[in-house]
Design an enzyme around this catalytic site. Structure first.
Site, PDB file in Angstrom:
ATOM      1  N   GLU A  57       4.621  -6.390  -0.335  1.00 15.71           N
ATOM      2  CA  GLU A  57       4.391  -6.983  -1.659  1.00 15.71           C
ATOM      3  C   GLU A  57       3.115  -6.355  -2.190  1.00 15.71           C
ATOM      4  O   GLU A  57       2.011  -6.731  -1.770  1.00 15.71           O
ATOM      5  CB  GLU A  57       4.233  -8.502  -1.538  1.00 15.71           C
ATOM      6  N   CYS A  69      -1.145 -10.368  -8.977  1.00 16.91           N
ATOM      7  CA  CYS A  69      -0.167  -9.285  -9.105  1.00 16.91           C
ATOM      8  C   CYS A  69       0.727  -9.462 -10.339  1.00 16.91           C
ATOM      9  O   CYS A  69       1.401  -8.525 -10.732  1.00 16.91           O
ATOM     10  CB  CYS A  69       0.674  -9.182  -7.845  1.00 16.91           C
TER      11      CYS A  69
HETATM   12  P1  NAP Z   1      -6.149  -4.909   0.717  1.00 16.00           P
HETATM   13  O1  NAP Z   1      -7.480  -4.289   0.659  1.00 16.00           O
HETATM   14  O2  NAP Z   1      -4.945  -4.062   0.717  1.00 16.00           O
HETATM   15  O3  NAP Z   1      -6.175  -5.893   1.995  1.00 16.00           O
HETATM   16  C1  NAP Z   1      -5.147  -6.800   2.250  1.00 16.00           C
HETATM   17  C2  NAP Z   1      -5.128  -7.116   3.736  1.00 16.00           C
HETATM   18  O4  NAP Z   1      -4.904  -5.947   4.495  1.00 16.00           O
HETATM   19  C3  NAP Z   1      -6.418  -7.736   4.275  1.00 16.00           C
HETATM   20  O5  NAP Z   1      -6.094  -8.772   5.159  1.00 16.00           O
HETATM   21  C4  NAP Z   1      -7.039  -6.573   5.010  1.00 16.00           C
HETATM   22  O6  NAP Z   1      -7.927  -6.967   6.055  1.00 16.00           O
HETATM   23  C5  NAP Z   1      -5.816  -5.901   5.581  1.00 16.00           C
HETATM   24  N1  NAP Z   1      -6.000  -4.506   5.987  1.00 16.00           N
HETATM   25  C6  NAP Z   1      -6.832  -3.584   5.463  1.00 16.00           C
HETATM   26  N2  NAP Z   1      -6.685  -2.406   6.111  1.00 16.00           N
HETATM   27  C7  NAP Z   1      -5.737  -2.588   7.060  1.00 16.00           C
HETATM   28  C8  NAP Z   1      -5.155  -1.754   8.055  1.00 16.00           C
HETATM   29  N3  NAP Z   1      -5.508  -0.462   8.202  1.00 16.00           N
HETATM   30  N4  NAP Z   1      -4.217  -2.272   8.874  1.00 16.00           N
HETATM   31  C9  NAP Z   1      -3.844  -3.560   8.744  1.00 16.00           C
HETATM   32  N5  NAP Z   1      -4.370  -4.399   7.841  1.00 16.00           N
HETATM   33  C10 NAP Z   1      -5.298  -3.918   6.993  1.00 16.00           C
HETATM   34  O7  NAP Z   1      -5.961  -5.994  -0.415  1.00 16.00           O
HETATM   35  P2  NAP Z   1      -6.517  -5.992  -1.872  1.00 16.00           P
HETATM   36  O8  NAP Z   1      -6.475  -4.596  -2.410  1.00 16.00           O
HETATM   37  O9  NAP Z   1      -7.722  -6.764  -1.984  1.00 16.00           O
HETATM   38  O10 NAP Z   1      -5.302  -6.801  -2.516  1.00 16.00           O
HETATM   39  C11 NAP Z   1      -5.049  -6.683  -3.825  1.00 16.00           C
HETATM   40  C12 NAP Z   1      -3.673  -6.096  -4.058  1.00 16.00           C
HETATM   41  O11 NAP Z   1      -2.698  -7.032  -3.605  1.00 16.00           O
HETATM   42  C13 NAP Z   1      -3.357  -5.858  -5.519  1.00 16.00           C
HETATM   43  O12 NAP Z   1      -2.770  -4.593  -5.650  1.00 16.00           O
HETATM   44  C14 NAP Z   1      -2.349  -6.939  -5.851  1.00 16.00           C
HETATM   45  O13 NAP Z   1      -1.482  -6.641  -6.899  1.00 16.00           O
HETATM   46  C15 NAP Z   1      -1.643  -7.081  -4.546  1.00 16.00           C
HETATM   47  N6  NAP Z   1      -0.946  -8.356  -4.476  1.00 16.00           N
HETATM   48  C16 NAP Z   1       0.412  -8.330  -4.501  1.00 16.00           C
HETATM   49  C17 NAP Z   1       1.121  -9.511  -4.472  1.00 16.00           C
HETATM   50  C18 NAP Z   1       2.620  -9.502  -4.477  1.00 16.00           C
HETATM   51  O14 NAP Z   1       3.209 -10.539  -4.155  1.00 16.00           O
HETATM   52  N7  NAP Z   1       3.271  -8.405  -4.817  1.00 16.00           N
HETATM   53  C19 NAP Z   1       0.447 -10.725  -4.433  1.00 16.00           C
HETATM   54  C20 NAP Z   1      -0.949 -10.701  -4.419  1.00 16.00           C
HETATM   55  C21 NAP Z   1      -1.634  -9.507  -4.439  1.00 16.00           C
HETATM   56  P3  NAP Z   1      -9.532  -7.017   5.806  1.00 16.00           P
HETATM   57  O15 NAP Z   1      -9.746  -8.024   4.743  1.00 16.00           O
HETATM   58  O16 NAP Z   1     -10.056  -7.454   7.117  1.00 16.00           O
HETATM   59  O17 NAP Z   1      -9.928  -5.642   5.422  1.00 16.00           O
END
Ligand code: NAP
Length: 492
Positions: free
Chosen positions: A243, A277
């Site tokens: 997602e 999102c």
């Molecule tokens: P992110 O940086 O991608 O991090 C999300 C999660 O991934 C965190 O728990 C993070 O842990 C973990 N993570 C990071 N690197 C990793 C790795 N190498 N291996 C495994 N896990 C890892 O998230 P974000 O960018 O803040 O999130 C925002 C995005 O989410 C936006 O693009 C938004 O649109 C999307 N989103 C989508 C939906 C949907 O339903 N489609 C809903 C909400 C948000 P740490 O925090 O410990 O680094």
């Protein structure tokens, strides 16, 4: 954190800070590799047992956990509002939705069915009968983001448990407290050891370890696209639900109810300070109603009260950190340097970014094609619906889009032609209930959430076919009336 039914602490911790002023709220354990290893081992065992648990047990745990959260809803809401980006009013809404997500999961547990198959549709299939069931995958690794720190965790935990899987949650390190409270509610609800575990720690270490482990058969991830792609490269051969992001378009036709549209669009643009999102990023306004709608949008944005998240009157809180707000500032400045005009907002104060509306943004600006993930929306005029649809589709995302119109043809055309997983008519792109299929094509991800649809992703069909020793075929020839035996009176 919760590993193998025990709450564990570590000497090394992660600090959880309030994004609005940097104050320390709490600390959570920084798990190491040995702890993640234990959690995975316990999940394998827990999954084996849970798979055999009767449906009513799965339902009971989910309904009870929902009840625990409902009882403590204000405490949950305060946790979300303290550690995350939401105002207290937004946080209360998230808690109510989490309760709903878990109740739907309990309900869907009883409907997890397969179907019978007509084997005799193919030569050689005579004398066979059979059916398939949907079986749990085993261990699911759930990796969640900061923006809905409770309900997006529930959207993985609820369906996983309803479908008979064990699940390990690795929450976002900036907002782990709400997820830990969710695990506490499941413990209180009697979830057996190893069915739900929560491991806090960096995604780049323990998150990646969980992703790479072959015993974790599926990764259900919500977050940024780059992280999603990296996870799929790291995890290799396993199942994924992704997602990811969006760049949602909203089209306003000349026959729309303009006041109603303005209200919905402003809410969809600035909910959770745009860190959502479904955030309304591009607003396509028919030229005939431009002069009516745009002032209403500007007025709505200016009327937003930005400030302390715990103040009941606050409409919008901060971004998750100053770095995220600075990134939005760079995108806005890039658009302004390429000729865009700022109608309102455009300024930053620490982690706060003011509600912002831009017009005249050229498609070469990064904010036009990328996801802004902040409280900024672009307004663009159009004359023909075809042009608006083409522009709406010209990004590499496709989660959800919206159109405001009373014209059935226009609504159906938008539904057919917008290349998005969901098209909403007369609500903004931000409209969602937790039972609907949710997800989209292109860069927005793989698979669908929404409880029933997530359960489908988290299960696999299993076939049982039976070869029968008697022939299933044309009925035996009818007996003559004279030889037929009359049934006794009252026999059916
Ligand atoms: P992110 O940086 O991608 O991090 C999300 C999660 O991934 C965190 O728990 C993070 O842990 C973990 N993570 C990071 N690197 C990793 C790795 N190498 N291996 C495994 N896990 C890892 O998230 P974000 O960018 O803040 O999130 C925002 C995005 O989410 C936006 O693009 C938004 O649109 C999307 N989103 C989508 C939906 C949907 O339903 N489609 C809903 C909400 C948000 P740490 O925090 O410990 O680094």
């Amino acid at each position: 954190m919760l590993i193998a039914g025990t709450w564990e602490a570590t000497t090394e911790v992660i600090e959880v800070r309030n994004p609005q002023d940097g104050t320390l709220i709490d600390t959570v354990p920084r798990a190491d590799a040995a702890q993640m290893e234990r959690a995975i081992g316990c999940a394998v065992e827990g999954g084996r047992r849970w798979k055999r648990a009767p449906t009513y047990e799965r339902m009971n745990v989910l309904f009870k956990a929902a009840g625990v959260i409902e009882e403590r809803s204000e405490e949950f809401a305060r946790t979300i509002a303290l550690e995350g980006i939401k105002t207290i009013r937004e946080a209360r809404r998230e808690v109510a939705r989490c309760v709903e997500t878990l109740r739907i999961s309990g309900e869907e547990a009883r409907r997890l069915d397969g179907e019978t198959i007509r084997f005799d549709q193919a030569p050689g299939g005579e004398r066979r009968k059979g059916f398939y069931t949907r079986e749990p995958i085993g261990v699911i690794g759930a990796i969640t983001p900061f923006n809905d720190p409770l309900n997006l965790v529930a959207h993985k935990v609820g369906p996983a448990i309803a479908a008979g899987n064990a699940v390990i949650v690795k929450p976002d390190s900036r907002t782990p407290l709400s997820a830990l409270k969710l695990a506490e509610a499941f413990s209180d609800a009697g979830a057996p050891r190893g069915v739900l575990q929560e491991v806090t720690g960096p995604g780049s270490s323990v998150g990646a370890q969980m992703v790479r482990d072959p015993r974790v058969r599926m990764i259900s991830f919500t977050g940024g696209r780059e992280t999603g792609e990296r996870i799929m490269r790291d995890g290799g051969f396993k199942k994924y639900a992704m997602e990811l992001g969006n760049n949602a378009p909203v089209i306003v036709m000349p026959d729309a109810d303009i006041v109603d549209a303005a209200e919905a669009i402003v809410s969809g643009a600035f909910w959770a300070a745009g860190q959502n999102c479904l955030h309304v990023q591009r607003i396509f306004v028919h030229r005939q109603v431009w002069d009516q709608l745009v002032p209403l949008l500007v007025e709505g944005a200016r009327g937003y009260k930005v400030g302390d998240k715990l103040d009941e009157n606050t409409d919008m809180g901060p971004m998750i950190d100053e770095e995220a707000a600075a990134k939005v500032e760079v995108m806005v400045n890039d658009a302004l340097s390429k000729g865009a005009r700022c109608l309102t907002g455009g300024t930053r104060d620490g982690a706060y970014f003011m509600p912002t509306l831009l017009e005249g943004v050229p498609s070469s600006a990064m904010i036009y094609r990328q996801e802004v993930y902040g409280p900024v929306s672009l307004i663009e005029p159009f004359e023909e619906l075809d042009d608006a649809i083409e522009a709406a589709n010209a990004v590499d995302f496709g989660l959800q889009a919206a159109i405001f119109t009373k014209d059935l043809d226009a609504a159906f055309r938008a539904g057919e032609e917008l290349d998005y997983g969901g098209v909403v008519v007369n609500d903004s792109s931000d409209y969602r209930i937790d039972a609907m299929p949710f997800g989209g094509p292109k860069g927005s991800g793989l698979g669908r959430e929404g409880v029933r649809f997530a359960m489908e992703e988290m299960t696999e069909p299993k076939m049982l076919s039976f070869r029968l020793s008697f022939r299933l075929g044309p009925a035996a020839p009818e007996r003559s009336p004279a030889s037929s035996v009359k049934p006794e009176s009252g026999a059916t």
